[in-house]
Design a protein around this motif. Sequence first.
Motif, PDB file in Angstrom:
ATOM      1  N   ARG A 191      -7.551  -1.289  -1.371  1.00 19.86           N
ATOM      2  CA  ARG A 191      -6.276  -0.920  -0.724  1.00 19.86           C
ATOM      3  C   ARG A 191      -5.109  -1.601  -1.441  1.00 19.86           C
ATOM      4  O   ARG A 191      -4.233  -2.198  -0.805  1.00 19.86           O
ATOM      5  CB  ARG A 191      -6.269  -1.301   0.762  1.00 19.86           C
ATOM      6  CG  ARG A 191      -7.173  -0.435   1.630  1.00 19.86           C
ATOM      7  CD  ARG A 191      -7.112  -0.884   3.078  1.00 19.86           C
ATOM      8  NE  ARG A 191      -5.845  -0.573   3.720  1.00 19.86           N
ATOM      9  CZ  ARG A 191      -5.571   0.572   4.324  1.00 19.86           C
ATOM     10  NH1 ARG A 191      -6.486   1.533   4.343  1.00 19.86           N
ATOM     11  NH2 ARG A 191      -4.411   0.782   4.893  1.00 19.86           N
ATOM     12  N   LYS A 203       3.940  -3.925  -2.719  1.00 19.04           N
ATOM     13  CA  LYS A 203       3.672  -4.141  -1.295  1.00 19.04           C
ATOM     14  C   LYS A 203       4.062  -2.894  -0.513  1.00 19.04           C
ATOM     15  O   LYS A 203       5.206  -2.471  -0.520  1.00 19.04           O
ATOM     16  CB  LYS A 203       4.466  -5.341  -0.786  1.00 19.04           C
ATOM     17  CG  LYS A 203       3.888  -6.652  -1.277  1.00 19.04           C
ATOM     18  CD  LYS A 203       4.516  -7.819  -0.554  1.00 19.04           C
ATOM     19  CE  LYS A 203       3.779  -9.107  -0.906  1.00 19.04           C
ATOM     20  NZ  LYS A 203       4.389 -10.260  -0.233  1.00 19.04           N
ATOM     21  N   LEU A 204       3.060  -2.345   0.153  1.00 19.90           N
ATOM     22  CA  LEU A 204       3.313  -1.119   0.924  1.00 19.90           C
ATOM     23  C   LEU A 204       2.935  -1.364   2.376  1.00 19.90           C
ATOM     24  O   LEU A 204       2.033  -2.133   2.677  1.00 19.90           O
ATOM     25  CB  LEU A 204       2.478   0.041   0.380  1.00 19.90           C
ATOM     26  CG  LEU A 204       2.773   0.525  -1.035  1.00 19.90           C
ATOM     27  CD1 LEU A 204       1.827   1.664  -1.399  1.00 19.90           C
ATOM     28  CD2 LEU A 204       4.209   0.997  -1.159  1.00 19.90           C
ATOM     29  N   THR A 205       3.616  -0.693   3.279  1.00 21.72           N
ATOM     30  CA  THR A 205       3.206  -0.745   4.693  1.00 21.72           C
ATOM     31  C   THR A 205       1.979   0.150   4.832  1.00 21.72           C
ATOM     32  O   THR A 205       1.711   0.999   3.973  1.00 21.72           O
ATOM     33  CB  THR A 205       4.322  -0.232   5.613  1.00 21.72           C
ATOM     34  OG1 THR A 205       4.460   1.164   5.392  1.00 21.72           O
ATOM     35  CG2 THR A 205       5.633  -0.932   5.341  1.00 21.72           C
ATOM     36  N   PRO A 206       1.209  -0.020   5.908  1.00 19.23           N
ATOM     37  CA  PRO A 206       0.007   0.811   6.070  1.00 19.23           C
ATOM     38  C   PRO A 206       0.315   2.299   5.984  1.00 19.23           C
ATOM     39  O   PRO A 206      -0.427   3.063   5.367  1.00 19.23           O
ATOM     40  CB  PRO A 206      -0.485   0.432   7.465  1.00 19.23           C
ATOM     41  CG  PRO A 206       0.041  -0.933   7.712  1.00 19.23           C
ATOM     42  CD  PRO A 206       1.333  -1.032   6.978  1.00 19.23           C
ATOM     43  N   THR A 207       1.415   2.712   6.589  1.00 19.42           N
ATOM     44  CA  THR A 207       1.746   4.137   6.561  1.00 19.42           C
ATOM     45  C   THR A 207       2.061   4.595   5.147  1.00 19.42           C
ATOM     46  O   THR A 207       1.594   5.644   4.694  1.00 19.42           O
ATOM     47  CB  THR A 207       2.957   4.408   7.472  1.00 19.42           C
ATOM     48  OG1 THR A 207       2.725   3.800   8.733  1.00 19.42           O
ATOM     49  CG2 THR A 207       3.178   5.886   7.651  1.00 19.42           C
ATOM     50  N   GLU A 208       2.856   3.783   4.444  1.00 20.40           N
ATOM     51  CA  GLU A 208       3.208   4.146   3.071  1.00 20.40           C
ATOM     52  C   GLU A 208       1.952   4.235   2.210  1.00 20.40           C
ATOM     53  O   GLU A 208       1.788   5.162   1.414  1.00 20.40           O
ATOM     54  CB  GLU A 208       4.180   3.110   2.490  1.00 20.40           C
ATOM     55  CG  GLU A 208       5.581   3.213   3.058  1.00 20.40           C
ATOM     56  CD  GLU A 208       6.398   1.950   2.855  1.00 20.40           C
ATOM     57  OE1 GLU A 208       7.497   1.880   3.421  1.00 20.40           O
ATOM     58  OE2 GLU A 208       5.922   1.019   2.164  1.00 20.40           O
ATOM     59  N   TYR A 252       9.616   8.069   4.921  1.00 21.82           N
ATOM     60  CA  TYR A 252       8.556   7.285   4.275  1.00 21.82           C
ATOM     61  C   TYR A 252       8.431   7.615   2.797  1.00 21.82           C
ATOM     62  O   TYR A 252       8.201   6.720   1.978  1.00 21.82           O
ATOM     63  CB  TYR A 252       7.217   7.495   4.989  1.00 21.82           C
ATOM     64  CG  TYR A 252       7.123   6.661   6.235  1.00 21.82           C
ATOM     65  CD1 TYR A 252       6.979   5.276   6.135  1.00 21.82           C
ATOM     66  CD2 TYR A 252       7.203   7.222   7.491  1.00 21.82           C
ATOM     67  CE1 TYR A 252       6.913   4.494   7.265  1.00 21.82           C
ATOM     68  CE2 TYR A 252       7.135   6.453   8.635  1.00 21.82           C
ATOM     69  CZ  TYR A 252       6.990   5.073   8.520  1.00 21.82           C
ATOM     70  OH  TYR A 252       6.940   4.302   9.617  1.00 21.82           O
TER      71      TYR A 252
END
Lengths: 530, 233
Positions: B145, B155-160, B200
């Motif tokens: 991931r 660094k990405l958010t879970p949604t991204e 997003y």
Amino acid sequence: MSERIKKETLPSHGKRVPAYVWVTLGVTLLTLLLHAIGMSGDLVNVALIYLFPVLVSAVYWGMGPAVYAASFSVIMFDFFFVPPYLSFTVEDLRYLISFVVYLAVAILTASLAGRLRQQLEMVKAREATTNSLYALSRQMTAITDLNTLLVNIATQVSLTLGKPAAVYLPDGQVDLLVTSSPASTSEGEKDGWGDGESEIAIAKWVYHHGQIAGKGSSTLRESPGLYVPLRTEEQIHGVLAVSMDAGEVHEQQEQLRLLEACGGLAAGAIARVKLAEEARLAQITAESERIRTALLDSVSHELRTPLTAIIGSATGLLENDALFTPEDRRELTGNIRDGALRMNRLVTNLLGMVRLESGMLQLNRKWCDVGDIISVVLTQVRGFSPHRNIQVELPDDPAFIYGDEVLLEQVLVNIISNAIKYSPDESRIVITVTSDKSLSQLMIWVADQGIGIPEAERTRIFDKFYRSESTQHVTGTGLGLAICKGIVEVHGGTIVAEPNPGGGTRMRINIPMEAHGLRFPYSEQGEVEE
Amino acid sequence: MNGPLGARILVIDDEPQIRKLLKVTLQAHQFELHECGDGEEGVIQASIVHPDLIILDLGLPGMSGMEVLRRIREWSQVPIIVLTAKDQEGDKIAALDGGADDYVTKPFGMGELVARIRVALRHVAKTTDEPILRFGSLTVDLAQRQVELEGTLVKLTPTEYEMLKVLASNAGKIITQRQLLQQVWGGHHHESDSHYLRVYVGHLRKKLNEDPTNPRYIQTEPGIGYRFLLSAE
């Protein structure tokens, strides 16, 4: 005149009994008062004072109570003041003459006062009628839509007369349609009056014969409604009908007159709206005629030119294949492709125009990112703009507008293609997007360093098929900008052409960022980065 | 970029001129062509010929292209490229949501169609359990991931991350807004939530150092969805 008087006195029918009671009470009290202050000796003054109740009743209640007051006063006068007191017998027979004279004077005064009062009431009633007719006519002139007009006529007539009213208009050739029939507010059970078969049948008769029918008229007087043809000098436009109560004949006569006046007004208004509509249609026909001519001219030229190129190149390739070098062949096939692309653009624009004109254009509104739209547009126009330096200046925050992204994309493709078409190679095209949060407006500027647009033509270039004289050498149909304007305006925005400060043209598109009070429904979700 | 030679393509189109055009050019590109002119026959042909790819015209007389698509999808996962006329926005989305792999609008350029055919064919050939996806300087490590751009961790958010995963593992293929919403947000989404996608995607583009007006990775297909660009490879 007498009918009018009758009509106006009619509503006081019920008040007459209290009037007699008041008169009785008043005269009795007056008698007691006169008796108490010992005026019994002064017969002349007492007789004069007794004229007061007569006058008062004549002014307030009319003839009947006045005569009653006079008679009652004579009796009281005789009984209490004429000797012998407390008896109806008259000592001196000369008093009888006084009584008769008194009665005559009282009745005469009463009738004069009564007539004055009636005239006043008549004037008031006339004023009321005039007012309602005036209100009706004023409302009629302001309305340009036939349906609203009809609803308004029916409502106004219904309000004026206090009865449900309906307007019938011919539907095509055969049928009459009840266009509106609001019931008067007080009579809920009569809702939808005028829909019945018999009512429509009478309305039809009235429409075809052009005569008044129904209660209070000479024809079909048994019908519960009154039907007036809406007639102007040339033709009958429809029928106005009012449901009548079982009132007296005179009342109906009066209402008939009022209704005829309303009918005249309504007919005039309907005729006016119809004529306006006809004029509009004629204008549209003339306009579409002009457009058709322009379209034919434009299509025959714009479509035939690439077709000629395609057919010529293709037949050349087919028939003389052996003669051509590979480069020639490439050139000819490239020719075919360019011609076809040009035709495709024309067809797309024509289809877009047809859709816009016919009102088939349905906005598929979504929140769209203007930066996204511009990126899509750029990938499309880059194909035919190898020698332009296209710069994009976007705001730091992504700008969202509530619109149809496919159509907005088409607008920008057209505008940017124009900027490319009318500017020299190696020149700069700047696309700037700014948003004005306070006005909730988004502005998109497309500035080129091209030939510019003369001031006189800056609005005309958005007309269909308009081509500037100075750009006749550049191919085009004059449709692109017209489509842009149509699309931007459907979005509630504006598009204008301005001179670019650095030379050339600058197109400015203003589009509301919100639609129907909708705000961009997003707030930071506070998601944690992994 | 060479496609698999000799791949078998079935063309279902009622216009003989288009069939002829496809036949001549695609054969010149070394594909094996089968053609038929109506939907009913197309479904039968698809089961007899076993093509590697189907080109399907949506505007068929008789049995509509959508119906043909539905029938074929009942038993086959063969890539299907849909041919449509440009203005049928809703049809394109319906076709993609209904199982089509890509669409090409009429009129189309041959080069574009051939490129799409190659992408679709390769997409089938690609093993889907590949844990690391590489696109030029961008690496998406599905096992860890982790996303790396030019050697540094993004660094990405879970949604991204989910969005990037869906788009990147379908690289080259168009993903409709609905498909993306479904795969990222699961069942509990609404059609009108598509503005979240835009926000997003905007964030994602920023984190991938992408110029939104000239995207390197995520290309917007207006009104339809997004496509992760293969050219970044």
